[in-house]
Design an enzyme around this catalytic site. Structure first.
Site, PDB file in Angstrom:
ATOM      1  N   ASP A 132       0.222   4.760   0.618  1.00  0.00           N
ATOM      2  CA  ASP A 132      -0.516   6.178   1.925  1.00  0.00           C
ATOM      3  C   ASP A 132      -0.011   5.702   3.358  1.00  0.00           C
ATOM      4  OD1 ASP A 132      -0.750   8.186   0.146  1.00  0.00           O
ATOM      5  OD2 ASP A 132      -2.672   7.376  -0.318  1.00  0.00           O
ATOM      6  N   ASP A 186       0.846  -0.641  -0.348  1.00  0.00           N
ATOM      7  CA  ASP A 186      -0.208   0.171  -0.087  1.00  0.00           C
ATOM      8  C   ASP A 186       1.265   1.196  -0.016  1.00  0.00           C
ATOM      9  OD1 ASP A 186      -2.313   1.541   0.487  1.00  0.00           O
ATOM     10  OD2 ASP A 186      -1.314   1.755   2.630  1.00  0.00           O
TER      11      ASP A 186
HETATM   12  C1  BG6 Z   1      -5.847   5.821   0.197  1.00  0.00           C
HETATM   13  C2  BG6 Z   1      -5.835   6.621   1.907  1.00  0.00           C
HETATM   14  O1  BG6 Z   1      -4.617   5.303   0.541  1.00  0.00           O
HETATM   15  O2  BG6 Z   1      -6.239   6.814  -1.206  1.00  0.00           O
HETATM   16  C3  BG6 Z   1      -7.582   6.816   1.824  1.00  0.00           C
HETATM   17  O3  BG6 Z   1      -5.242   5.900   3.286  1.00  0.00           O
HETATM   18  C4  BG6 Z   1      -7.322   7.305   0.674  1.00  0.00           C
HETATM   19  O4  BG6 Z   1      -7.449   7.275   2.690  1.00  0.00           O
HETATM   20  C5  BG6 Z   1      -7.974   7.277  -0.735  1.00  0.00           C
HETATM   21  O5  BG6 Z   1      -9.258   8.386   0.572  1.00  0.00           O
HETATM   22  C6  BG6 Z   1      -7.680   7.557  -1.661  1.00  0.00           C
HETATM   23  O6  BG6 Z   1      -6.724   8.589  -1.790  1.00  0.00           O
HETATM   24  P1  BG6 Z   1      -6.965  10.115  -3.192  1.00  0.00           P
HETATM   25  O7  BG6 Z   1      -6.076  10.190  -3.098  1.00  0.00           O
HETATM   26  O8  BG6 Z   1      -7.193   9.651  -4.388  1.00  0.00           O
HETATM   27  O9  BG6 Z   1      -7.935  11.212  -2.850  1.00  0.00           O
HETATM   28 MG    MG Z   2      -3.248   3.531   3.682  1.00  0.00          MG
END
Ligand code: BG6
Ligand code: MG
Length: 215
Positions: free
Chosen positions: A9, A7
């Site tokens: 983030d 993963d």
């Molecule tokens: C995930 C995060 O990696 O990505 C979530 O943990 C987030 O919190 C999701 O909502 C979507 O991200 P983005 O950048 O497309 O808004």
């Molecule tokens: Mg994550």
């Protein structure tokens, strides 16, 4: 194990905190009170629109689908603003060493992230050359805990799911790995509670890659 799917983030880079700050900024603008880190835990790993629903549970008013689209876009613009200052220093502990070690062992690596900003983030933190494949929010229609993102990543790696380990900081991601038939390594602030097959506070604390990779 012949592949590892990370993963993004909260596993490779500290953007989990930037997501949280962007939601807090939106909450303040909407006059939403009582949105906490605890609520934010349920936003980990899930799509932007689903994360918005978690925030709006704390709101007194109803929003139309058009308004929700605008709110999600607004949050994303705050998040992207904060990405402008992201650098390789924002990599989480142990990431570089782990990616290099896996490469040396011939283990294939991919990112499996719900984020539609994944490519931009990877570019900013400069680890693209250490990764074989990227599966992002742009590749899927279903959000974790659905296993789609990890199955797409495994397919891109040309590996059956059972030969891939998933590394996750989110309960939804650990569940997605399970549903996809994959073992998992839980990291991050919730590492002890989200039910990974293996767990460590962060990638620098994984002491026994041999055991993990021999599964
Ligand atoms: C995930 C995060 O990696 O990505 C979530 O943990 C987030 O919190 C999701 O909502 C979507 O991200 P983005 O950048 O497309 O808004
Ligand atoms: Mg994550």
């Amino acid at each position: 194990m012949n592949g590892v799917i990370f993963d993004l983030d909260g596993v490779l880079v500290s953007t989990d905190e930037l997501h949280y700050q962007a939601w807090v900024r939106l909450a303040d603008e909407l006059g939403i009170v009582g949105f906490t880190k605890k609520d934010n835990e349920r936003q980990r790993g899930v799509s932007r629109m689903e994360s918005l629903e978690v925030l709006l549970e704390k709101s007194d008013r109803q929003y139309t689908p058009e308004e929700k689209t605008e709110l999600a876009e607004r949050k994303n613009s705050y998040f992207k603003e904060s990405l402008n200052s992201l650098t390789p220093d924002d990599l989480l502990p142990g990431v570089l060493d782990s990616l290099k070690m896996l490469k040396e062992r011939g283990i294939r690596t991919a990112v499996g992230s719900a984020s539609k900003n994944a490519s931009y983030i990877l570019e900013r933190i400069g680890i693209e050359p250490l990764l074989d494949e990227v599966a992002s929010g742009l590749d899927v229609t279903k959000s974790k805990p659905d296993p789609e993102i990890f199955l797409v990543a495994a397919r891109k790696l040309n590996l059956p799911p059972e030969e891939c380990l998933v590394v996750e900081d989110a309960a939804a991601g650990i569940e997605a790995a399970k549903r996809g038939g994959m073992l998992s390594l839980a990291v991050g602030p919730l590492y002890e509670t989200i039910g990974g097959t293996f767990c460590a506070r962060d990638l620098s604390r994984v002491t026994d890659w041999d055991t993990i990779l021999s599964r």
